[in-house]
Design a protein around this motif. Structure first.
Motif, PDB file in Angstrom:
ATOM      1  N   LYS A 803       0.829  -1.211   0.000  1.00 39.97           N
ATOM      2  CA  LYS A 803       0.000   0.000   0.000  1.00 39.97           C
ATOM      3  C   LYS A 803       0.860   1.257   0.000  1.00 39.97           C
ATOM      4  CE  LYS A 803      -2.347  -2.173   3.428  1.00 39.97           C
ATOM      5  NZ  LYS A 803      -3.244  -2.351   4.558  1.00 39.97           N
ATOM      6  N   ASN A 804       0.216   2.378  -0.188  1.00 35.32           N
ATOM      7  CA  ASN A 804       0.914   3.667  -0.165  1.00 35.32           C
ATOM      8  C   ASN A 804       1.216   4.011   1.300  1.00 35.32           C
ATOM      9  OD1 ASN A 804       1.769   6.281  -0.403  1.00 35.32           O
ATOM     10  ND2 ASN A 804      -0.225   7.112  -0.982  1.00 35.32           N
ATOM     11  N   GLU A 805       2.218   3.308   1.858  1.00 42.84           N
ATOM     12  CA  GLU A 805       2.505   3.450   3.292  1.00 42.84           C
ATOM     13  C   GLU A 805       4.004   3.646   3.525  1.00 42.84           C
ATOM     14  OE1 GLU A 805      -1.125   0.990   5.359  1.00 42.84           O
ATOM     15  OE2 GLU A 805       0.608  -0.173   4.720  1.00 42.84           O
ATOM     16  N   ILE A 872      17.783 -11.960  -9.024  1.00 43.69           N
ATOM     17  CA  ILE A 872      16.318 -12.011  -9.091  1.00 43.69           C
ATOM     18  C   ILE A 872      15.871 -10.933 -10.067  1.00 43.69           C
ATOM     19  CG2 ILE A 872      14.155 -11.665  -7.829  1.00 43.69           C
ATOM     20  CD1 ILE A 872      15.462 -12.770  -5.342  1.00 43.69           C
ATOM     21  N   GLU A 873      14.983 -11.296 -10.973  1.00 45.05           N
ATOM     22  CA  GLU A 873      14.413 -10.313 -11.896  1.00 45.05           C
ATOM     23  C   GLU A 873      12.933 -10.174 -11.602  1.00 45.05           C
ATOM     24  OE1 GLU A 873      15.376 -10.856 -15.985  1.00 45.05           O
ATOM     25  OE2 GLU A 873      14.662  -8.835 -16.478  1.00 45.05           O
ATOM     26  N   VAL A 874      12.490  -8.920 -11.462  1.00 48.64           N
ATOM     27  CA  VAL A 874      11.129  -8.665 -10.996  1.00 48.64           C
ATOM     28  C   VAL A 874      10.400  -7.739 -11.957  1.00 48.64           C
ATOM     29  CG1 VAL A 874       9.819  -7.472  -9.170  1.00 48.64           C
ATOM     30  CG2 VAL A 874      11.648  -9.061  -8.550  1.00 48.64           C
ATOM     31  N   ASP A 875       9.131  -8.037 -12.131  1.00 50.79           N
ATOM     32  CA  ASP A 875       8.252  -7.160 -12.898  1.00 50.79           C
ATOM     33  C   ASP A 875       7.142  -6.708 -11.950  1.00 50.79           C
ATOM     34  OD1 ASP A 875       6.285  -6.036 -14.442  1.00 50.79           O
ATOM     35  OD2 ASP A 875       6.483  -7.506 -16.075  1.00 50.79           O
ATOM     36  N   LEU A 876       7.142  -5.422 -11.630  1.00 48.77           N
ATOM     37  CA  LEU A 876       6.228  -4.943 -10.587  1.00 48.77           C
ATOM     38  C   LEU A 876       4.762  -5.012 -10.994  1.00 48.77           C
ATOM     39  CD1 LEU A 876       8.222  -1.909  -9.121  1.00 48.77           C
ATOM     40  CD2 LEU A 876       7.805  -4.111  -8.037  1.00 48.77           C
ATOM     41  N   ARG A 877       4.498  -5.311 -12.277  1.00 47.61           N
ATOM     42  CA  ARG A 877       3.097  -5.459 -12.683  1.00 47.61           C
ATOM     43  C   ARG A 877       2.445  -6.634 -11.968  1.00 47.61           C
ATOM     44  NH1 ARG A 877       3.604  -5.365 -19.125  1.00 47.61           N
ATOM     45  NH2 ARG A 877       5.285  -6.761 -18.515  1.00 47.61           N
ATOM     46  N   GLY A 878       3.268  -7.551 -11.495  1.00 44.49           N
ATOM     47  CA  GLY A 878       2.714  -8.720 -10.800  1.00 44.49           C
ATOM     48  C   GLY A 878       2.386  -8.457  -9.337  1.00 44.49           C
ATOM     49  N   LEU A 879       2.787  -7.286  -8.839  1.00 42.42           N
ATOM     50  CA  LEU A 879       2.638  -7.006  -7.404  1.00 42.42           C
ATOM     51  C   LEU A 879       1.193  -6.626  -7.064  1.00 42.42           C
ATOM     52  CD1 LEU A 879       4.466  -6.625  -4.827  1.00 42.42           C
ATOM     53  CD2 LEU A 879       4.502  -4.192  -5.400  1.00 42.42           C
ATOM     54  N   ALA A 880       0.659  -7.235  -6.014  1.00 40.62           N
ATOM     55  CA  ALA A 880      -0.680  -6.869  -5.552  1.00 40.62           C
ATOM     56  C   ALA A 880      -0.583  -5.549  -4.804  1.00 40.62           C
ATOM     57  CB  ALA A 880      -1.234  -7.954  -4.641  1.00 40.62           C
ATOM     58  N   VAL A 881      -1.231  -4.495  -5.347  1.00 41.18           N
ATOM     59  CA  VAL A 881      -1.122  -3.164  -4.722  1.00 41.18           C
ATOM     60  C   VAL A 881      -2.499  -2.581  -4.462  1.00 41.18           C
ATOM     61  CG1 VAL A 881       1.129  -2.585  -5.712  1.00 41.18           C
ATOM     62  CG2 VAL A 881      -0.940  -2.064  -6.994  1.00 41.18           C
ATOM     63  N   ALA A 883      -5.177   0.639  -4.492  1.00 33.79           N
ATOM     64  CA  ALA A 883      -5.489   1.547  -5.608  1.00 33.79           C
ATOM     65  C   ALA A 883      -4.607   2.790  -5.604  1.00 33.79           C
ATOM     66  CB  ALA A 883      -6.961   1.938  -5.533  1.00 33.79           C
ATOM     67  N   ASP A 884      -4.209   3.259  -4.402  1.00 40.59           N
ATOM     68  CA  ASP A 884      -3.417   4.494  -4.378  1.00 40.59           C
ATOM     69  C   ASP A 884      -1.906   4.225  -4.387  1.00 40.59           C
ATOM     70  OD1 ASP A 884      -3.347   3.382  -1.890  1.00 40.59           O
ATOM     71  OD2 ASP A 884      -3.535   5.280  -0.804  1.00 40.59           O
ATOM     72  N   CYS A 885      -1.516   2.998  -4.524  1.00 43.52           N
ATOM     73  CA  CYS A 885      -0.084   2.690  -4.580  1.00 43.52           C
ATOM     74  C   CYS A 885       0.334   2.639  -6.031  1.00 43.52           C
ATOM     75  CB  CYS A 885       0.185   1.353  -3.873  1.00 43.52           C
ATOM     76  SG  CYS A 885       1.928   0.958  -3.797  1.00 43.52           S
ATOM     77  N   ILE A 886       0.654   3.805  -6.573  1.00 37.81           N
ATOM     78  CA  ILE A 886       0.825   3.885  -8.013  1.00 37.81           C
ATOM     79  C   ILE A 886       2.254   4.188  -8.432  1.00 37.81           C
ATOM     80  CG2 ILE A 886      -1.522   4.437  -8.783  1.00 37.81           C
ATOM     81  CD1 ILE A 886      -0.870   7.372  -8.174  1.00 37.81           C
ATOM     82  N   LYS A 887       3.044   4.777  -7.526  1.00 38.79           N
ATOM     83  CA  LYS A 887       4.391   5.162  -7.940  1.00 38.79           C
ATOM     84  C   LYS A 887       5.398   4.052  -7.617  1.00 38.79           C
ATOM     85  CE  LYS A 887       5.012   9.310  -6.175  1.00 38.79           C
ATOM     86  NZ  LYS A 887       5.071  10.689  -5.820  1.00 38.79           N
ATOM     87  N   ASP A 889       8.346   4.184  -6.290  1.00 39.58           N
ATOM     88  CA  ASP A 889       8.999   4.195  -4.972  1.00 39.58           C
ATOM     89  C   ASP A 889       8.094   3.626  -3.892  1.00 39.58           C
ATOM     90  OD1 ASP A 889       7.346   6.391  -5.023  1.00 39.58           O
ATOM     91  OD2 ASP A 889       8.814   7.812  -4.199  1.00 39.58           O
ATOM     92  N   MET A 890       6.792   3.816  -4.038  1.00 40.09           N
ATOM     93  CA  MET A 890       5.863   3.215  -3.071  1.00 40.09           C
ATOM     94  C   MET A 890       5.961   1.693  -3.141  1.00 40.09           C
ATOM     95  SD  MET A 890       2.517   5.470  -3.820  1.00 40.09           S
ATOM     96  CE  MET A 890       2.518   7.260  -3.652  1.00 40.09           C
ATOM     97  N   MET A 891       5.969   1.181  -4.361  1.00 39.23           N
ATOM     98  CA  MET A 891       6.010  -0.287  -4.513  1.00 39.23           C
ATOM     99  C   MET A 891       7.330  -0.852  -4.000  1.00 39.23           C
ATOM    100  SD  MET A 891       4.289  -0.851  -8.208  1.00 39.23           S
ATOM    101  CE  MET A 891       3.026   0.254  -8.824  1.00 39.23           C
ATOM    102  N   LEU A 892       8.407  -0.135  -4.243  1.00 38.29           N
ATOM    103  CA  LEU A 892       9.724  -0.639  -3.870  1.00 38.29           C
ATOM    104  C   LEU A 892       9.974  -0.556  -2.370  1.00 38.29           C
ATOM    105  CD1 LEU A 892      11.951   0.967  -6.659  1.00 38.29           C
ATOM    106  CD2 LEU A 892      11.349  -1.456  -6.426  1.00 38.29           C
ATOM    107  N   PHE A 893       9.524   0.543  -1.756  1.00 35.79           N
ATOM    108  CA  PHE A 893      10.006   0.825  -0.397  1.00 35.79           C
ATOM    109  C   PHE A 893       8.920   0.918   0.677  1.00 35.79           C
ATOM    110  CE2 PHE A 893      13.172   2.929  -3.273  1.00 35.79           C
ATOM    111  CZ  PHE A 893      14.186   1.997  -3.078  1.00 35.79           C
TER     112      PHE A 893
END
Lengths: 961, 266
Positions: A803-805, A872-881, A883-887, A889-893
């Motif tokens: 999440k956007n946290e 490890i190779e990652v594609d963030l499209r697979g990450l469950a996020v 709705a407001d977790c769009i950027k 840096d949010m997904m990474l950190f």
């Protein structure tokens, strides 16, 4: 008797390791005048042997003649072109000197009959043009600790005499019945009792009723027993809370939060909770396990080495004193310090530099824990500059105990026997002192509160106590901790009443008053209750292994505490008043939700630098320097070690031990702590702590249905409503989290008033710190899982919603921001995730599993990759996020709770996906041969593209001392 | 003989006695953990056993120097009985602190004659690690002799160390030459490929990478690493990565060899 002086030095051509360390520390102080340091050991032996024998002692015992020289007498200053300054450091009279005891017994083996004293010291020769000022600084900051040691400069002075004056008995009454309120407060202060006016008045009332004045030992007993350290009056008080204008009331804060969760959960595998020295839960049909975590903050601030050593030594005695005594099988250690690279001039007066504190604390725990032969398997280090004057030292111990030995049963007529170490003037007022705040003057005033441990005394005592326990030779046992005999005997005799003859307590040296004997916190002592008919048998076991044990009194049945010294009664208290007489407190708390906002950071395409900065921040960085100094494999039960992976340096999520040689059941240990979130909201901080501790256990294969947790609060001054409000928030979360996860609290401890007043009046308060320690059961250790990536081609899943946290995250921290969006939790989903991941592990389809926490997804992926030596190779499209977790840096950190990274073989895709059905999860990448971490964002831009070697180096460098 | 008996010697501060007992039991020996006070009271109790183990720990806190105070006690009270023990062809094993005790009593390398205990003519010692602190880590060990009954001369093994004073030093270069040349080196620290190197391959800075010493009979051995801590595959630090999981544990070779030797020779 003649005093022989021996000096032992390294032979030419052999390194002087200790001297080298001192030189390095001097350089750290920016003193460049010292060109070399020579260190020597000094032994002072008062004995009746002659020159020939003395030479044998030097050659055969004190020096290792392969690599050391010995010298009888005081050697002169080395000749040569360089100026040489001499500094000698000796323990203050009365401070425990373990080496001296061993030398005494070795001299007896050699045939020396009359040895009246042995003392040891350290001598330093500093070469170079060192000024007087520099010499003083070096002595104070590096060579010696004023609290426990004397420094002697130059050649001409001798160390002080070791002999003390005998005690002249005098019963002292302290008149309080006619004192005014002001005088009562003054008296409490003068006697270092740390009791407030309300408590002093309660005592005054009691003595008015009795129509007499108290003796000194009675007042001291009350002060010890009623200290914050011993009774936790703040957490038990009633609280009127104003929460954003809304009123909340607790009649007894801890009973209605932490304890209530345990009561409401009512787990049938809890055997003894919040009653004994440690919480006890079932292990298997034959054994139970108990767990306790204590803090030893104040003593560690003054004497890091001794404070931490006695911290671990003390908490080991908790399981030893639980039920009829457990066998300690694992230690845990969590420390909080200020940054170790802080500038010297930023350290206030009366405070030791954080690097020195850290080195001393680690060495203290190392030397005591390793000597006890107990593996130190789990821990954490947390850095924040607000811990500068109040470093936190949490020590924990797990014990294994037979199911039928989980309860005590002292009876009237039993003898009170004190076992183990002798009593000295060490640690007087430790319990009361640790209940107050510190000032720059504490170093001088409370030096006597510091205790020095002797692990071998405790180990010997442990060896014999387990034998006597199994032979059913005693009826009850408890440890002498804070408050010394006054607490141990006082608590043990609460239901029965006791009579104690204080002159019978064996002393280290003459001169202790009856009160000092009663409240001394000298280490390595346990108290047991023995039936008179078993006395000879039990003494035989102690004698056989040179363990001292002495009858000091009797359990009476009159519900009174009666103290005598050489036949004269010196104090008598009613057990009811002592234990129940303390007044109740009404406190006011306030919590206002903070008005914070999210920062706007520069947009960028690549986050390699942020990832490297986070990996290289002290909190996330590798703790290998600390971990390797602890023996984590002694006892032979190690299954998941703190460091594993291809190069044995990957950070494991939790430790697992197999405590019985003939069973594959295991105990898993972990912790969770996030003071940074507390700066936003302690409620979410506490929930995150519980979630993290549980997550860590689930990652290695523990059963989520069988997790017990412990709370350790370290807080500031709770007479401030805001500070107490924060504590209430955290306690509410403790209830909610424990109920949701089904994880009862089984034991806990608090340490309040962790504040420091500098000489300029500035107040330093620690951040709200709640340590959650967790203990789980692993059904079959052969099924355990580690976090290192295992094989190229395997799939990486992320389970749990990102999440956007970023509020309170390490990403914001390295960008000097705090933020507002602290990680929250959908409790139901969190619990479901933990159960499903555990199920996948039990089915054997998980190759690796890693907790996603500090530093977020990117850090967890990097750790998995370099621990396994695979990319490890990652594609963030697979990450469950959300709705407001769009950027990116949010997904990474983002540090959203309840997330796991799981490695699965491709053929198990379906089985795993089926297990995770309806949970937020997704396949985010795969393990690759190429030693890189590659992360593509939703637009297929490479947001992380880094070599594993670079990432690992950044992570290992900060604490590679 | 079939009834192999071992004594694991306890003392104040010894703390690896239980896992050492367990390892010996796994290897097929009967084992008794005995406090040194009992042996001093009744030295003849050693006559009933064929293997004596000085286990790991911190005897007497390692005060003065590691193993020194216990070595002093052993020399002053048990020299004769231990000499006879070795003379009789029995086995003595010292692990970590036990090795420190054995080297400080002279049992290994025993350059002045095997089984001769003395505090005055020590020529090899164990002293502070070069890194200046206690270290727990895993090391590869390559056999350095074919004389020692505890080891398989062709088998490199992997074991954990956990000590602060494990650096082997000799009083002179000549002593070092002798122990190298005459087969006293039981194990050397190497890397996974069998090559010697600096820290951390050689974790303490030992001369010639020496990790273990034997005596001229090959029936006494002292080693710094802990074979009793690798008697089960889940103790291996890579066990979750290994394909072949069950049924191997390098530490067992030491104990099995000892027990088998007694079975063959007594």
């Amino acid at each position: 008797m003649k005093q022989w002086r021996f000096e032992i030095s390294s032979k030419k051509g052999f390194p002087d390791i200790h001297g080298g360390d001192v030189l390095e520390d001097i350089r750290q102080l920016n003193i460049s005048s010292v060109e070399d340091v020579v260190s020597e050991k000094v032994f002072l032996i008062e004995a009746d042997f002659g020159q020939d024998f003395a030479e044998r002692v030097g050659r055969e015992l004190l020096a290792d003649t392969v690599c050391q020289d010995w010298h009888l007498g005081k050697s002169s200053v080395p000749a040569g072109p360089m100026q040489a300054s001499l500094v000698e450091v000796h323990l203050k009279s009365g401070v425990t000197d373990p080496v001296a005891e061993s030398v005494k017994s070795a001299l007896a083996d050699m045939g020396a009959q009359q040895v009246s004293s042995v003392r040891t010291g350290r001598k330093y020769v500093l070469l170079g043009n060192v000024s007087e000022d520099e010499l003083q600084t070096i002595a104070r900051r590096i060579l010696a600790n004023d609290c426990i040691e004397d420094v002697i400069y130059g050649m001409d002075t001798d160390p002080p005499s070791p002999h003390t004056q005998p005690y002249q008995m005098e019963v002292t009454e302290i008149p309080i019945c006619d004192l005014s309120d002001k005088q009562l407060v003054e008296l409490s202060k003068k006697m270092d009792m740390f009791l407030n006016l309300k408590e002093m008045r309660t005592i005054q009332e009691e003595y008015k009723k009795l129509d007499r004045e108290p003796t000194d030992v009675e007042l001291e007993t009350l002060a010890q027993t009623w200290s914050e350290h011993c009774v936790h009056k703040t957490l038990k008080s009633s609280v009127d809370m104003d929460h954003d204008g809304e009123k909340v009331y607790f009649d007894n804060l801890i009973k209605e939060t932490v304890f209530k969760a345990t009561k409401d959960l009512n787990k049938d595998w809890c055997i003894s909770v919040f009653e004994d020295n440690a919480g006890v839960v079932e292990f298997d049909d034959e054994h139970a396990v108990c767990f306790k975590v204590e803090t030893h903050n104040h003593p560690s601030a003054l004497d890091p080495y001794g404070g931490a050593a006695t911290g671990i030594g003390g908490v080991i005695r908790d399981p030893m004193g639980t039920g009829m005594g457990a066998k300690p099988v694992a230690n845990t250690d969590i420390f909080c310090f200020a940054r170790p690279d802080m500038k010297l001039e930023d350290v206030p007066k009366g405070v030791l530099h954080p690097r020195r504190i850290m080195k001393g604390v680690v060495a203290g725990v190392r030397d005591y824990g390793n000597r006890m032969g107990i593996p130190t398997v789990n821990g954490a280090l947390y850095f924040d500059d607000r811990y500068l004057a109040n470093p936190l030292v949490f020590c924990g111990n797990v014990g294994l105990i037979p199911r039928e030995k989980c309860f005590k049963n002292a009876q009237a007529g039993n003898l009170i026997v004190v076992v183990g170490g002798r009593t000295g003037r060490d640690g007087i007022h430790g319990a009361t002192f640790s209940s107050g705040e510190m000032t720059h003057e504490h170093e001088d005033i409370f030096s006597h509160a510091v205790q020095i441990g002797n692990a071998i005394t405790e180990k010997k005592m442990l060896d014999t106590l387990l034998q006597t326990r199994d032979a059913n030779l005693y009826e009850s046992i408890t440890d002498c901790g804070a408050g010394g005999l006054s607490s141990a005997v006082g608590e043990m005799g609460e239901q029965l009443g006791v009579e104690v003859d204080l002159e019978k307590v064996p002393l280290k040296y003459d001169g202790l008053s009856y009160t000092e004997i009663w409240i001394s916190e000298a280490q390595e002592r346990m108290v047991i209750a023995v039936k008179p008919e078993n006395l000879d048998a039990i003494m035989e076991v102690f004698d056989a292994e040179d363990v001292e044990a002495t009858v000091i009194g009797t359990f009476t049945g009159d519900k009174k505490l009666t103290l005598r010294y050489k036949g004269t009664q010196v104090g008598q208290l009613d057990m009811g008043f002592l234990h129940e007489g303390i007044c109740k407190y009404d406190r006011v708390a306030k919590w206002e939700t903070k008005k914070l906002s999210e920062p706007v950071l520069e947009p960028k395409d690549n986050f390699n630098d942020d990832l490297l900065k986070i990996l290289g921040s002290y909190n996330v960085a590798s703790k290998e320097w600390v971990i390797r100094q602890y023996d984590h494999e002694v006892q032979g039960g190690s299954v998941i070690k703190p460091l594993m992976g291809t190069e044995n340096d990957g950070p494991m999520d939790a430790a697992v031990i197999r405590p019985k040689y003939d069973h594959d059941k295991g105990v898993a240990l972990s912790c969770g702590m996030n003071p940074c979130y507390g700066d936003i909201d302690p409620y979410w901080m506490a929930l995150a702590g519980i979630d993290e501790a549980v997550r860590n256990l689930v990652c290695v294969g523990a059963d989520p249905e069988r997790i017990a947790i412990l709370d350790n609060y370290c807080w500031g001054d709770c007479t401030r409503p805001e500070t107490l409000g924060a504590l209430v928030r955290a306690s509410q979360a403790c209830y909610d989290g424990a109920m949701a996860f089904g994880t009862p609290f089984i034991s806990g401890k608090d340490s309040l008033n962790n504040e420091f007043v500098c000489d300029d009046g500035t107040r330093i308060t620690i951040p709200y710190t709640l340590l959650i320690s967790a203990m789980g059961i692993v059904g079959d250790v052969n099924q355990c899982v580690t976090m290192d990536a295992k094989q190229p081609g395997n799939l990486i899943f992320a389970v749990g919603l990102t999440k956007n946290e970023l509020g309170g995250s390490h990403y914001y921290k390295v960008n000097n921001e705090l933020g507002a969006n602290v990680p929250k939790m959908d409790i139901e989903t969190s619990v479901e995730i933990s159960h499903r991941v555990a199920k996948a592990i039990q089915q054997g389809i998980v190759r690796s599993c890693h907790d996603c926490s500090e530093g977020g997804l990117a850090v967890a992926l990097a750790e998995m990759a370099f621990a396994g030596g695979l990319g490890i190779e990652v594609d963030l499209r697979g990450l469950a996020v959300s709705a407001d977790c769009i950027k990116a840096d949010m997904m990474l950190f983002s540090e959203s709770n309840s997330r796991y990274l799981v490695e699965i073989q491709p053929e198990n895709f379906d089985a795993f996906a089926k297990l995770m059905l309806n949970l937020p999860f997704g396949q985010i990448g795969e393990v690759i041969e190429n030693k890189k971490l590659l992360i593509h964002d939703a637009q297929q831009k490479k947001v992380i593209d880094a070599d594993l070697e670079t990432l690992k180096q950044a992570w290992q460098k900060p604490l590679a001392w | 003989m079939d009834n192999v008996k071992a004594i694991v010697l306890r003392a104040a501060g010894i703390n690896c006695d239980m896992e050492t007992e367990h390892a010996l039991q796994l290897a097929g020996s009967q084992v008794e953990r005995v406090h040194i006070n009992r042996v001093i009271e009744n030295p003849s109790m050693l006559e009933g056993c064929q293997i004596l183990v000085f286990p790991g720990g911190f005897s007497y806190g390692d005060d003065v120097a590691a193993g020194k105070v216990l070595a002093n006690q052993v020399v002053h009270h048990l020299s004769d009985i231990l000499h006879k023990f070795v003379e009789d062809g029995k086995l003595v094993l010292g692990i970590c602190n036990g090795f420190q005790v054995m080297i400080k009593t002279g049992i290994v390398p025993g350059l002045n004659g095997y089984g001769k205990l003395s505090l005055t003519d020590q020529r090899v010692t164990l002293t502070d690690n070069d890194c200046g602190k206690f270290e727990d880590r895993w090391v590869y060990l390559k056999p350095g002799t074919d004389r020692c009954v505890f080891i398989n001369p062709d088998q490199q093994i992997y074991l954990p160390i956990a000590h602060g004073e494990g650096k082997i030093v000799c009083d002179t270069d000549q002593t070092l030459e002798t122990i190298k040349k005459d087969g006293y080196v039981a194990f050397r620290y190497v890397d996974a490929d069998g090559n010697e190197g600096g820290f951390p391959i050689n974790p303490n800075g030992s001369q010639d990478s020496i990790a273990a010493l034997t005596d001229s009979t090959g029936r006494a051995m002292g080693l710094m690493p802990h074979p009793e801590r690798f008697v089960r595959w889940t103790q291996h630090p890579h066990w979750t990565r290994l394909k072949e999981r069950q049924g191997f544990a390098d530490g067992m070779t030491i104990f099995t060899n000892a027990v088998d030797y007694v079975k063959r020779n007594f």
